[in-house]
Motif scaffolding. Sequence first.
Motif, PDB file in Angstrom:
ATOM      1  N   ALA A   1      45.688  26.233  29.718  1.00  4.14           N
ATOM      2  CA  ALA A   1      46.882  27.092  29.782  1.00  4.14           C
ATOM      3  C   ALA A   1      47.514  26.964  31.171  1.00  4.14           C
ATOM      4  N   PRO A   2      48.847  26.847  31.269  1.00  2.00           N
ATOM      5  CA  PRO A   2      49.502  26.668  32.574  1.00  2.00           C
ATOM      6  C   PRO A   2      49.675  27.982  33.326  1.00  2.00           C
ATOM      7  N   VAL A   3      48.609  28.753  33.380  1.00  2.99           N
ATOM      8  CA  VAL A   3      48.660  30.130  33.889  1.00  2.99           C
ATOM      9  C   VAL A   3      47.745  30.248  35.101  1.00  2.99           C
ATOM     10  N   GLY A   4      48.351  30.259  36.287  1.00  2.13           N
ATOM     11  CA  GLY A   4      47.561  30.309  37.512  1.00  2.13           C
ATOM     12  C   GLY A   4      46.688  31.543  37.624  1.00  2.13           C
ATOM     13  N   GLU A   5      47.091  32.648  36.998  1.00  2.00           N
ATOM     14  CA  GLU A   5      46.305  33.883  37.066  1.00  2.00           C
ATOM     15  C   GLU A   5      44.919  33.719  36.438  1.00  2.00           C
ATOM     16  N   LEU A   6      44.741  32.695  35.607  1.00  2.00           N
ATOM     17  CA  LEU A   6      43.440  32.486  34.975  1.00  2.00           C
ATOM     18  C   LEU A   6      42.468  31.698  35.853  1.00  2.00           C
TER      19      LEU A   6
END
Length: 335
Positions: free
Chosen positions: A233-238
Amino acid sequence: MDAWVVTHPGPILSRPLRQVRVPVPSPGPGEVLVRVEVCAVCRTDLHLAEGDLRPRRPRTTPGHEAVGRVVAAGPGAGRLSPGTRVGAAWLRSTCGHCRYCLRGSENLCPRSTYTGWDADGGYAEYLTVPEDFAYPLPPETPAEKLAPLLCAGIIGYRALLRSDLPPGGRLGIYGFGASAHLTAQIAIAQGATVHVLTRSARARELAMTLGAASAGDAADAPPEPLDSAILFAPVGELVPVALAALERGGTLAVAGIHLSDIPPLTYQRHLFQERTLRSVTANTRADGRAYLELAMVHPPRVTTVPYPLAEADRALADLAADQVEGAAVLTVSAP
């Protein structure tokens, strides 16, 4: 021929793609002309359309998971005869003589070029590809089952290598789209325990049918510490979420070409005890050949959602809305 081009990058609902009529391209030196049968839809195409990935040329045709038949060859090309089925993937060319190419790391070549970014890709009836970067493919396998292997499969394979998963280890997969659902099958076939973490309920159901040991929400903690993890997923928060889930000595590989900003990390919680954070940059042709050989011996279950070429913009919109289970594919022409 019919083709789609990125006219003005922006939110997918603003319709940054337009379908146009353009001349059939002519193969240049060392290139072959391919009549496209199927082109899979990748999140990188969405990043290009929306401007997360800056266009390198105006009115580029996206698509880098194209399966088709060779119909003509340019000067100096001739190894692939007309009628041969081939795949055109993300990596389009490298210089072949820089320090990275010479040491086997052509994915890091500063002069590398990419299909559907530096040159027109497979959201069209024809495309050209350098003969040395085309992958011969079996003629009997349905094209829609082959197309997602050319990026989702190959990049997932490299991400799995970069994650340093030990034999029989515990792998966490964050996000569960086209690449993740193929990578999970490789890891499970190799004896790993796979835990999937994704916000999509339908993707969690698919993960369990493919043999995952568990499937939870992206922000959840897995049921046991992880030896390795891959963030699709392109989600830095992860990133901190996945690092915190790692066992001592574990590795997190980030598989995307684009990632939103990563929140601050705490050394003791996220990196101490030799936890490693790695990126994944494209792939080498050796990666591609190794993965495709593996996929031919142990065919993965490829879950696809077909769209006609005329609905490429809808396919990208559905991908952006997480409404695609597995991989979206554009059906372009009959084999």
